[in-house]
Design a protein around this motif. Structure first.
Motif, PDB file in Angstrom:
ATOM      1  N   GLU A   8       8.356  -3.795  13.228  1.00 16.78           N
ATOM      2  CA  GLU A   8       8.147  -2.489  13.974  1.00 16.78           C
ATOM      3  C   GLU A   8       9.331  -1.666  13.774  1.00 16.78           C
ATOM      4  N   VAL A   9      10.541  -2.131  13.982  1.00 17.33           N
ATOM      5  CA  VAL A   9      11.753  -1.302  13.666  1.00 17.33           C
ATOM      6  C   VAL A   9      12.029  -0.863  12.241  1.00 17.33           C
ATOM      7  N   PHE A  10      11.881  -1.707  11.410  1.00 18.14           N
ATOM      8  CA  PHE A  10      12.130  -1.334  10.033  1.00 18.14           C
ATOM      9  C   PHE A  10      11.210  -0.339   9.476  1.00 18.14           C
ATOM     10  N   HIS A  11       9.967  -0.650  10.110  1.00 18.77           N
ATOM     11  CA  HIS A  11       8.742   0.545   9.768  1.00 18.77           C
ATOM     12  C   HIS A  11       9.140   2.146   9.997  1.00 18.77           C
ATOM     13  N   ARG A  12       9.850   2.165  11.144  1.00 18.26           N
ATOM     14  CA  ARG A  12      10.279   3.347  11.425  1.00 18.26           C
ATOM     15  C   ARG A  12      11.359   4.080  10.593  1.00 18.26           C
ATOM     16  N   PHE A  13      12.200   3.159   9.929  1.00 14.62           N
ATOM     17  CA  PHE A  13      13.173   3.457   9.057  1.00 14.62           C
ATOM     18  C   PHE A  13      12.644   3.916   7.706  1.00 14.62           C
ATOM     19  N   LEU A  24      -0.375  -6.922  -6.930  1.00 17.93           N
ATOM     20  CA  LEU A  24      -1.223  -6.010  -7.730  1.00 17.93           C
ATOM     21  C   LEU A  24      -0.922  -4.506  -7.452  1.00 17.93           C
ATOM     22  N   SER A  25      -0.784  -4.335  -6.005  1.00 21.86           N
ATOM     23  CA  SER A  25      -0.665  -3.012  -5.554  1.00 21.86           C
ATOM     24  C   SER A  25       0.726  -2.120  -6.130  1.00 21.86           C
ATOM     25  N   ALA A  26       1.797  -3.208  -6.006  1.00 22.01           N
ATOM     26  CA  ALA A  26       3.058  -2.731  -6.749  1.00 22.01           C
ATOM     27  C   ALA A  26       2.900  -2.411  -7.834  1.00 22.01           C
ATOM     28  N   ALA A  73      11.020  -0.759   0.522  1.00 22.29           N
ATOM     29  CA  ALA A  73      10.832  -0.383   2.076  1.00 22.29           C
ATOM     30  C   ALA A  73       9.298   0.049   2.217  1.00 22.29           C
ATOM     31  N   LEU A  74       8.810   0.532   1.243  1.00 20.06           N
ATOM     32  CA  LEU A  74       7.384   0.962   1.312  1.00 20.06           C
ATOM     33  C   LEU A  74       6.367  -0.101   1.267  1.00 20.06           C
ATOM     34  N   ILE A  75       6.750  -1.107   0.197  1.00 15.96           N
ATOM     35  CA  ILE A  75       5.996  -2.252   0.153  1.00 15.96           C
ATOM     36  C   ILE A  75       6.136  -3.033   1.684  1.00 15.96           C
ATOM     37  N   ALA A 115       8.377  -6.605  -5.407  1.00 12.59           N
ATOM     38  CA  ALA A 115       7.256  -6.920  -4.307  1.00 12.59           C
ATOM     39  C   ALA A 115       7.174  -8.456  -4.041  1.00 12.59           C
ATOM     40  N   ALA A 116       7.542  -9.181  -4.761  1.00 14.52           N
ATOM     41  CA  ALA A 116       7.572 -10.701  -4.515  1.00 14.52           C
ATOM     42  C   ALA A 116       8.775 -11.192  -3.726  1.00 14.52           C
ATOM     43  N   VAL A 117       9.905 -10.420  -4.030  1.00 14.20           N
ATOM     44  CA  VAL A 117      10.945 -10.684  -3.119  1.00 14.20           C
ATOM     45  C   VAL A 117      11.025 -10.003  -1.682  1.00 14.20           C
TER      46      VAL A 117
END
Length: 293
Positions: free
Chosen positions: A91-96, A149-151, A12-14, A78-80
């Motif tokens: 925008e919606v998922f960002h809130r969750f 790389l970030s993940a 979710a954070l990715i 992260a790839a998936v």
């Protein structure tokens, strides 16, 4: 440490872009915050200091072996996540994604509050349902290398944090107030949630600052020895005071105090000190919680 990969918090954070900048480059602050707060945090510290068996070398080896599994799985998720992202309204998922971090923060601070909150996996599941848009589906065959790389760096940060705690465990054990660190970590998680939701009026890594201040305040070297000395001094003073309810006076020239009495006093102080040590339990264990919590 692997729980964020299982319950969906890390993917979710990715998807929410917590570890990358607006331009798609790796965010150092985001990587550190995710690694220290999501993969690390108070639970990792408590487990290493209180429950992890073996020598220091064995503990570090176990953590490194966990990292060998943790980092590749984080990169794979992260790839998936890029393909999953094409099915969602960002925008919606960002809130969750922000809400799930707030839920974790609340559960970290208080088990009583956590009993009334849904689990992170349920919140993420609701977010997937609410933001589902199959019309935009696209199979991403070549994922963004910067996101991978970030993940991997975030998972590696968590492994490095756990290894550092295990390395300095003899110095930290008994000198860290886990309750205070746990509460401060929950505040830092709350700040991270506000950043993910875009409600922070600054781009500064506030969550990292809160975590640093928390670690500083939670570290209290020599507190156990000071408490023991204070207990022995107070108990000695009380034993030297005549009891007003005593029957008869003490004869002059009475026998000196038995040295064994002092040893027993120190033993009692040690037992009392063991009971008052910072709790290394989890929020549900009332005996390990400080009164102000």
């Amino acid at each position: 440490m692997g729980l964020p990969l299982i319950d969906g918090i890390f993917p979710a954070l990715i998807i929410a872009g917590a570890m990358t900048t607006a331009a798609g480059d790796p965010s150092i602050a985001g990587i550190l915050q995710t690694g220290l707060l999501i993969f690390g945090g108070s639970a990792t510290v408590a487990v290493i200091l209180a429950e992890m068996d073996g020598t220091r070398r064995e503990q570090i080896t176990s953590i490194l072996l966990l990292g060998v599994l943790l980092i590749p799985v984080a990169v794979a998720e992260a790839a998936v996540a890029e393909t999953i992202e094409t099915l969602l309204n960002f925008e919606v998922f960002h809130r969750f994604a922000g809400l799930v971090i707030l839920a974790v923060a609340a559960k970290t601070a208080s088990s009583k509050v956590g009993e009334y909150l849904p689990s992170p996996s349920i919140i993420i599941g609701l977010g997937l349902v609410a933001s589902f848009e199959p019309a935009g589906f696209e199979l991403i065959v070549t994922p963004d290398p910067m996101r991978l790389l970030s993940a991997g760096a975030a998972a590696g940060t968590g492994v490095g944090f756990a290894g550092a705690v295990a390395l300095f465990a003899p110095q930290l054990r008994g000198n860290v107030d886990i309750d205070l660190f746990r509460f401060g970590s929950s505040v830092a998680l709350g700040m991270l949630a506000l950043e993910v939701l875009g409600l922070m009026p600054t781009q500064a890594p506030v969550a990292l600052g809160v975590l640093a201040v928390t670690a500083l305040f939670a570290f209290d070297p020599g507190s156990d020895d000071a408490d023991l000395d204070e207990f022995v001094d107070d108990a000695s003073a009380e034993s030297a005071t005549p009891n007003a309810n005593a029957n008869g006076a003490v004869a002059d020239g009475g026998d000196d105090a038995d040295p064994a009495d002092y040893d027993a006093l120190v033993d009692d102080a040690n037992e009392t000190d063991d009971d008052s040590e910072p709790g290394y339990g989890y929020p549900g264990e009332e005996e390990s919680r400080a009164p102000w919590l």
